[in-house]
Write an enzyme that holds these catalytic residues in place. Structure first.
Site, PDB file in Angstrom:
ATOM      1  CB  ALA A 141      15.597   8.341  16.055  1.00  0.00           C
TER       2      ALA A 141
ATOM      3  CD  GLU B 191       5.812   2.086  16.713  1.00  0.00           C
ATOM      4  OE1 GLU B 191       5.549   2.527  17.831  1.00  0.00           O
ATOM      5  OE2 GLU B 191       6.967   1.764  16.354  1.00  0.00           O
TER       6      GLU B 191
ATOM      7  CE  LYS C  58      -3.946  -2.006   2.524  1.00  0.00           C
ATOM      8  NZ  LYS C  58      -5.114  -1.793   1.679  1.00  0.00           N
TER       9      LYS C  58
HETATM   10  P1  0O2 Z   1      12.928  -0.362  19.526  1.00  0.00           P
HETATM   11  O1  0O2 Z   1      14.129  -1.088  19.986  1.00  0.00           O
HETATM   12  O2  0O2 Z   1      13.234   0.704  18.516  1.00  0.00           O
HETATM   13  O3  0O2 Z   1      11.842  -1.281  19.031  1.00  0.00           O
HETATM   14  P2  0O2 Z   1       3.007   2.412  24.103  1.00  0.00           P
HETATM   15  O4  0O2 Z   1       2.754   1.070  24.744  1.00  0.00           O
HETATM   16  O5  0O2 Z   1       2.673   2.407  22.613  1.00  0.00           O
HETATM   17  O6  0O2 Z   1       2.364   3.563  24.799  1.00  0.00           O
HETATM   18  P3  0O2 Z   1       5.757   2.535  23.366  1.00  0.00           P
HETATM   19  O7  0O2 Z   1       5.675   1.322  22.475  1.00  0.00           O
HETATM   20  O8  0O2 Z   1       7.022   2.681  24.150  1.00  0.00           O
HETATM   21  O9  0O2 Z   1       4.537   2.663  24.329  1.00  0.00           O
HETATM   22  O10 0O2 Z   1       5.507   3.801  22.412  1.00  0.00           O
HETATM   23  P4  0O2 Z   1       6.424   4.897  21.809  1.00  0.00           P
HETATM   24  O11 0O2 Z   1       6.908   5.862  22.829  1.00  0.00           O
HETATM   25  O12 0O2 Z   1       5.627   5.467  20.680  1.00  0.00           O
HETATM   26  O13 0O2 Z   1       7.706   4.121  21.273  1.00  0.00           O
HETATM   27  C1  0O2 Z   1       7.614   3.193  20.241  1.00  0.00           C
HETATM   28  C2  0O2 Z   1       8.929   3.141  19.476  1.00  0.00           C
HETATM   29  O14 0O2 Z   1       9.280   4.466  19.032  1.00  0.00           O
HETATM   30  C3  0O2 Z   1      10.134   2.686  20.265  1.00  0.00           C
HETATM   31  O15 0O2 Z   1      10.162   1.285  20.338  1.00  0.00           O
HETATM   32  C4  0O2 Z   1      11.266   3.275  19.429  1.00  0.00           C
HETATM   33  O16 0O2 Z   1      11.459   2.549  18.219  1.00  0.00           O
HETATM   34  C5  0O2 Z   1      10.695   4.625  19.066  1.00  0.00           C
HETATM   35  N1  0O2 Z   1      11.025   5.607  20.116  1.00  0.00           N
HETATM   36  C6  0O2 Z   1      10.182   6.149  21.036  1.00  0.00           C
HETATM   37  N2  0O2 Z   1      10.830   6.986  21.830  1.00  0.00           N
HETATM   38  C7  0O2 Z   1      12.110   7.008  21.411  1.00  0.00           C
HETATM   39  C8  0O2 Z   1      13.279   7.726  21.845  1.00  0.00           C
HETATM   40  O17 0O2 Z   1      13.268   8.519  22.780  1.00  0.00           O
HETATM   41  N3  0O2 Z   1      14.448   7.468  21.160  1.00  0.00           N
HETATM   42  C9  0O2 Z   1      14.511   6.614  20.095  1.00  0.00           C
HETATM   43  N4  0O2 Z   1      15.697   6.448  19.489  1.00  0.00           N
HETATM   44  N5  0O2 Z   1      13.431   5.910  19.682  1.00  0.00           N
HETATM   45  C10 0O2 Z   1      12.253   6.112  20.331  1.00  0.00           C
HETATM   46  P5  0O2 Z   1      11.044   0.566  21.467  1.00  0.00           P
HETATM   47  O18 0O2 Z   1      10.460  -0.772  21.720  1.00  0.00           O
HETATM   48  O19 0O2 Z   1      11.180   1.454  22.666  1.00  0.00           O
HETATM   49  O20 0O2 Z   1      12.441   0.423  20.836  1.00  0.00           O
END
Ligand code: 0O2
Length: 219
Positions: free
Chosen positions: A143, A131, A12
């Protein structure tokens, strides 16, 4: 099922990109990548949430087992693509997080959508969560490095490094704004071309439809 959901979404997104390239004569998507979260990362996330590693907890609480990342050229592209995804047939938007308008306190900036995609398996159709992260190249650069630094310090980043990262985030935000300003001029020219193409298509279709109608009337 997560792989199947990713494949559907990637197709998509590819279509959106092709449509954009045809209509606007420019490519808003620099690249797209996808991944399935590793077992270790799922387990760590459950631990962080204080949950047992059960199948139910994984399916209910982890939204990013399947993830797609879309890297755009300019900030307005992020919202255009998010809009197009939100209007796509066959997918449901479960959650939106706009860290572009409101970056996280550490400086993280990106637009997140949690969507649900129906996947047809032999046992029936299952709604699978994916996601989608949409961000510019500058946001992605920040990031990726912040993620690496976090990993290196095992999430115990010293205060001075945190401050340095926040400063770098501000620099990337400034750079994105300046580049988006340059991009706006380009897009304004393209919008004029789109208007001309749309007018031309409308004229062609109207002429063809009128001819068909008068042909039918004379039969
Ligand atoms: P990885 O290792 O990248 O997979 P939720 O349950 O949805 O409320 P969640 O999933 O923590 O909580 O939501 P959020 O904050 O939207 O974060 C989802 C993903 O966004 C993260 O997955 C990261 O990939 C990215 N992300 C969010 N905050 C940050 C940050 O401060 N720095 C960076 N580099 N990436 C971020 P994971 O599982 O944390 O990590």
């Amino acid at each position: 099922m997560y792989t199947a959901a990713l494949k559907q979404l990637e197709t998509k997104i590819d279509t959106i990109n092709e449509e954009f390239k045809t209509l606007h004569k420019y490519n808003p998507i620099e690249h797209v990548s996808s991944r399935i979260k590793s077992k270790q990362s799922i387990s760590n996330k459950l631990k962080k949430k204080g949950l047992e590693p059960t199948h139910e907890n994984i399916v209910k609480t982890i939204n990013d087992i399947a993830g797609i990342r879309i890297i755009c050229s300019f900030i307005p592209d992020i919202f255009k693509i998010a809009d197009m995804i939100e209007n796509m047939q066959g997918i449901t938007i479960l959650k939106k997080k706009d860290y572009v308008t409101n970056p996280k306190p550490n400086g993280y900036s990106s637009y997140h959508l949690i969507v649900s995609v129906p996947v047809s398996l032999s046992i029936g159709t299952i709604d699978v969560k994916v996601e989608i992260q949409i961000r510019t190249m500058a946001m992605d650069f920040w990031a990726s490095l912040e993620h690496k630094i976090n990993y290196k310090y095992e999430k115990q980043i010293p205060k001075s490094v945190k401050k340095e990262l926040r400063d770098c985030a501000k620099m990337t935000q400034k750079l994105d704004k300046r580049m988006s300003h340059l991009g706006r001029n380009l897009m304004e020219q393209e919008e004029q071309t789109v208007k001309e193409i749309t007018t031309e298509y409308t004229t062609v279709y109207t002429t063809a439809a009128t001819a068909l109608l008068s042909e039918n009337a004379s039969l």
